[in-house]
Design a protein around this motif. Structure first.
Motif, PDB file in Angstrom:
ATOM      1  N   GLY A 120       0.763  -1.236   0.000  1.00 40.57           N
ATOM      2  CA  GLY A 120       0.000   0.000   0.000  1.00 40.57           C
ATOM      3  C   GLY A 120       0.793   1.285   0.000  1.00 40.57           C
ATOM      4  O   GLY A 120       0.338   2.298   0.531  1.00 40.57           O
ATOM      5  N   PHE A 121       1.994   1.292  -0.594  1.00 38.23           N
ATOM      6  CA  PHE A 121       2.764   2.528  -0.667  1.00 38.23           C
ATOM      7  C   PHE A 121       2.028   3.583  -1.475  1.00 38.23           C
ATOM      8  O   PHE A 121       1.353   3.279  -2.456  1.00 38.23           O
ATOM      9  N   ARG A 122       2.172   4.834  -1.054  1.00 35.21           N
ATOM     10  CA  ARG A 122       1.611   5.992  -1.761  1.00 35.21           C
ATOM     11  C   ARG A 122       2.728   6.965  -2.099  1.00 35.21           C
ATOM     12  O   ARG A 122       3.855   6.831  -1.617  1.00 35.21           O
ATOM     13  N   GLU A 123       2.409   7.980  -2.896  1.00 31.98           N
ATOM     14  CA  GLU A 123       3.403   8.961  -3.326  1.00 31.98           C
ATOM     15  C   GLU A 123       4.096   9.656  -2.167  1.00 31.98           C
ATOM     16  O   GLU A 123       5.271  10.007  -2.249  1.00 31.98           O
ATOM     17  N   THR A 124       3.398   9.877  -1.066  1.00 31.26           N
ATOM     18  CA  THR A 124       3.966  10.601   0.073  1.00 31.26           C
ATOM     19  C   THR A 124       4.797   9.704   0.991  1.00 31.26           C
ATOM     20  O   THR A 124       5.456  10.203   1.901  1.00 31.26           O
ATOM     21  N   ASP A 125       4.774   8.407   0.783  1.00 28.94           N
ATOM     22  CA  ASP A 125       5.530   7.467   1.613  1.00 28.94           C
ATOM     23  C   ASP A 125       6.972   7.377   1.139  1.00 28.94           C
ATOM     24  O   ASP A 125       7.274   7.657  -0.019  1.00 28.94           O
ATOM     25  N   ARG A 126       7.851   6.973   2.055  1.00 27.92           N
ATOM     26  CA  ARG A 126       9.274   6.850   1.727  1.00 27.92           C
ATOM     27  C   ARG A 126       9.795   5.512   2.220  1.00 27.92           C
ATOM     28  O   ARG A 126       9.406   5.028   3.275  1.00 27.92           O
TER      29      ARG A 126
ATOM     30  N   TYR B  29       8.526   5.219   5.927  1.00 22.26           N
ATOM     31  CA  TYR B  29       7.623   6.205   6.504  1.00 22.26           C
ATOM     32  C   TYR B  29       6.317   6.123   5.744  1.00 22.26           C
ATOM     33  O   TYR B  29       6.273   6.394   4.554  1.00 22.26           O
ATOM     34  N   LEU B  30       5.249   5.722   6.434  1.00 23.81           N
ATOM     35  CA  LEU B  30       3.927   5.579   5.845  1.00 23.81           C
ATOM     36  C   LEU B  30       2.934   6.377   6.665  1.00 23.81           C
ATOM     37  O   LEU B  30       2.672   6.019   7.817  1.00 23.81           O
ATOM     38  N   ASP B  31       2.404   7.441   6.133  1.00 19.42           N
ATOM     39  CA  ASP B  31       1.289   8.158   6.774  1.00 19.42           C
ATOM     40  C   ASP B  31       1.481   8.385   8.270  1.00 19.42           C
ATOM     41  O   ASP B  31       0.640   8.009   9.073  1.00 19.42           O
ATOM     42  N   GLY B  32       2.603   8.949   8.694  1.00 22.24           N
ATOM     43  CA  GLY B  32       2.828   9.225  10.106  1.00 22.24           C
ATOM     44  C   GLY B  32       3.339   8.042  10.902  1.00 22.24           C
ATOM     45  O   GLY B  32       3.438   8.100  12.125  1.00 22.24           O
ATOM     46  N   MET B  33       3.663   6.938  10.236  1.00 21.43           N
ATOM     47  CA  MET B  33       4.189   5.749  10.909  1.00 21.43           C
ATOM     48  C   MET B  33       5.639   5.558  10.456  1.00 21.43           C
ATOM     49  O   MET B  33       5.910   5.488   9.256  1.00 21.43           O
TER      50      MET B  33
END
Length: 182
Positions: A142-148, A159-163
């Motif tokens: 479930g990676f998104r553009e804002t994840d690293r 780093y996923l959505d504040g995690m």
């Protein structure tokens, strides 16, 4: 506190512990420190809910501890653990055992499974995963553009959505983006 000779279920939080199994039910309230040992057989399951403050959860295989500002709970020998950090800036430290450990991470939870345990944690803002010895794998969905994600050798930072997730001692990493973010 010890379990029964059958299948047991534990429900606990920082203020209360309820264990039931084999036709019995026991409740413990208001203890600052308490430990539950699943030593009498059966398939035992534990559910633990943290507080609205900072909680820490530490496990190695099926030996687990949860603590916060005013409590300490030991959950020992349970084959299945379901831990909810709830509010606060919570930390989960998940060590595999001496065998092969499989970690799965998505936006909702992180799970860890091995030969004698299955653990899932939800709502933990910081997670440290250590595969220990064995043939350990990690899968992130479930990676998104804002994840690293940064991976080097047998270590990774994600780093996923504040995690924030730090993982070490893995032989295999599989990371997959959400379909609309490919």
């Amino acid at each position: 506190v010890a379990d029964s000779t059958g299948h047991d279920e534990l429900h606990a939080n920082s203020q209360q512990l309820l264990i039931s199994g084999n036709g019995t039910q026991r409740q413990f309230n208001g203890f600052a420190s308490i430990s539950v040992d699943a030593i009498h057989g059966g398939t035992d399951t534990a559910f633990f809910s943290g507080t609205d403050n900072r909680d820490t959860f530490l496990t190695k295989g099926n030996t687990a501890y949860a603590w916060g500002a005013d409590y300490h709970v030991g959950i020992l020998g349970f084959e299945s653990l379901n831990i909810d950090g709830r509010g606060g800036n919570d930390v989960a430290i998940l060590h595999g055992d001496q065998g092969n450990t499989e970690y799965k991470i998505d936006r909702e939870q992180t799970s860890m499974s091995g030969q004698h345990f299955d653990i899932s944690v939800t709502d933990f803002e910081s997670q440290r995963l250590n595969g220990n010895t064995g043939q350990n794998t990690i899968s992130i969905q479930g990676f998104r553009e804002t994840d690293r994600l940064t991976a080097e050798g047998a270590s990774l930072l994600a780093y996923l959505d504040g995690m924030a997730i730090r993982a070490e001692n893995f032989i295999w990493l599989d990371a997959e983006a959400e379909e609309d973010h490919l």
